[in-house]
Scaffold this motif. Structure first.
Motif, PDB file in Angstrom:
ATOM      1  N   LEU A   1      31.503  33.729  47.403  1.00 52.11           N
ATOM      2  CA  LEU A   1      32.347  33.026  48.365  1.00 52.11           C
ATOM      3  C   LEU A   1      33.106  31.964  47.577  1.00 52.11           C
ATOM      4  O   LEU A   1      32.499  31.076  46.992  1.00 52.11           O
TER       5      LEU A   1
ATOM      6  N   ALA B   1      35.647  38.050  51.670  1.00 51.79           N
ATOM      7  CA  ALA B   1      34.911  37.606  50.491  1.00 51.79           C
ATOM      8  C   ALA B   1      34.783  38.802  49.562  1.00 51.79           C
ATOM      9  O   ALA B   1      35.374  39.849  49.792  1.00 51.79           O
TER      10      ALA B   1
ATOM     11  N   LEU C   1      37.888  33.542  51.913  1.00 47.50           N
ATOM     12  CA  LEU C   1      36.951  32.929  50.970  1.00 47.50           C
ATOM     13  C   LEU C   1      36.871  33.767  49.699  1.00 47.50           C
ATOM     14  O   LEU C   1      35.785  34.081  49.202  1.00 47.50           O
TER      15      LEU C   1
END
Length: 384
Positions: A351, A318, A4
């Motif tokens: 994200l 992330a 992400l």
């Protein structure tokens, strides 16, 4: 692993890797050489330029291949400023440009160039009222990103372009985050010059482009015979072939829009699910036009590193913001420009979804992250 962090970079596609390997094996000669292998490389370069130009909606002559968006931005600002009429020596940047672009602005100031700053509102949108006052006949160039790499907020390029035209100035935009996520065609774009980087849309790192309208006065700071005299240096042909392949894989505007809607649906589900489980959640840019897969958030005042460590336990990659500046002890300059308090800015986590993100990825985060963060939130509340 659940990835992400697509705003930082994307994995090169299989087709890109294949095309690059073939170009490296078959067209390794210098495209400026006059012998047969060199001319074969030259034809390959021309074909890649045509392929990329078709996908970008530009003329092949308007496309300059570079090493990436950082160089493209430097070329655009320095080259267009050098070609500006006498009396126009001022450049305007937004306060939320990429950190590499802000470094360019500081360099210009050190060299005696007049630099001004376009502010943003507390929600991250550009302050158009301030822009109207700042864009005047002394300005040679306005450099404004198309979409912010942290908040995902889209910038009002059409409105700013109207202001620059009225003032007789030019508009450059860094479209690094836009291209590949939303439809783009240079022939429909309001900007006079556009920068981009291939690794943001499943192309290779180390290659990008600068689109320059034909007829612009442009004096290259990197002189040389290549790229029509606008960027010297032997062309990185395998990477350019990879860039063109990645662009061609994006599809037409309908395909890009369909993928954008899919990612936006996943992003909204992620934000809504986290908000239901974690009432302390705040999402910056929510409610504004923004990139479909970008979610910039904080969970109470939990430090970004703490949240990222819990995500890592779930197998989620992330970041705390821009890849080049994450992990530091300083708050995001984007959030600072928005007036976000330091302790909130230090809790920021980004994200960013992409075309390989799935509903299962989102569900994994929703099922695992709240349970890991809830005890930390309770502990923090008890301390206060």
């Amino acid at each position: 692993m659940i990835y992400l962090d697509h705003n930082a970079t994307t994995a090169p596609s299989h087709a890109v890797l294949q095309a690059m390997a073939q170009a490296m094996a078959q067209h390794w000669a210098n495209a400026s050489s006059q012998h047969a292998p060199g001319q074969e490389a030259r034809r390959c370069l021309a074909q890649a330029r045509q392929q990329a130009a078709q996908a970008l909606g530009c003329k092949p002559a308007e496309l300059v291949f570079t090493s990436g968006a950082t160089e493209s931005n430097q070329l655009a600002v320095r080259g267009l400023l050098a070609g500006a009429p006498v009396g126009r020596r001022r450049v305007l940047f937004s306060q939320v440009e990429h950190s590499a672009h802000l470094a360019l602005a500081r360099s210009l100031v050190a060299q005696g160039v007049s630099v001004g700053w376009l502010p943003v509102r507390p929600d991250g949108a550009l302050d158009l009222r301030a822009a109207t006052e700042l864009i005047n006949p002394e300005v040679a160039l306005v450099s404004l990103m198309a979409a912010n790499n942290e908040t995902g907020v889209l910038m009002p390029l059409a409105e700013v372009a109207a202001l620059t035209r009225q003032a007789g100035a030019l508009l450059h935009t860094d479209a690094t985050q836009w291209l590949g996520k939303l439809p783009f065609r240079f022939d429909d774009c309001a900007a006079d010059a556009v920068s981009f980087s291939a690794h943001k849309f499943h192309g290779p790192k180390g290659v990008g482009g600068l689109l320059l309208r034909q007829g612009l006065a442009f004096h290259s700071p990197v002189p040389g015979s290549q790229e029509r005299g606008r960027r010297g240096g032997t062309e990185n042909l395998p990477a350019i072939v990879g860039l063109a392949t990645a662009l061609s894989q994006l599809g037409d505007a309908g395909a890009v829009n369909a993928e954008a809607r899919r990612q936006a649906t996943l992003r909204d589900a992620l934000e809504q699910g986290l908000a239901q489980a974690l009432p302390e959640l705040q999402v910056w840019g929510q409610g504004l036009a923004r990139l479909p897969g970008t979610s910039y958030l904080r969970v109470g005042l939990l430090a970004a590193d703490t949240v990222l460590q819990r995500l890592a336990r779930l197998g989620v990659a992330a970041s705390s913001g821009a890849a080049c500046s994450s992990g530091g002890s300083q708050p995001s300059h984007v959030l600072s420009a928005m007036g976000v308090p330091r302790e909130q800015a230090l809790a920021a986590v980004r994200l960013s979804l992409g075309r390989d993100s799935t509903a299962d990825d989102v569900n994994a985060v929703l099922q695992g992250l709240p349970a890991l963060l809830a005890p930390l939130l309770h502990e923090a509340q008890a301390c206060h």
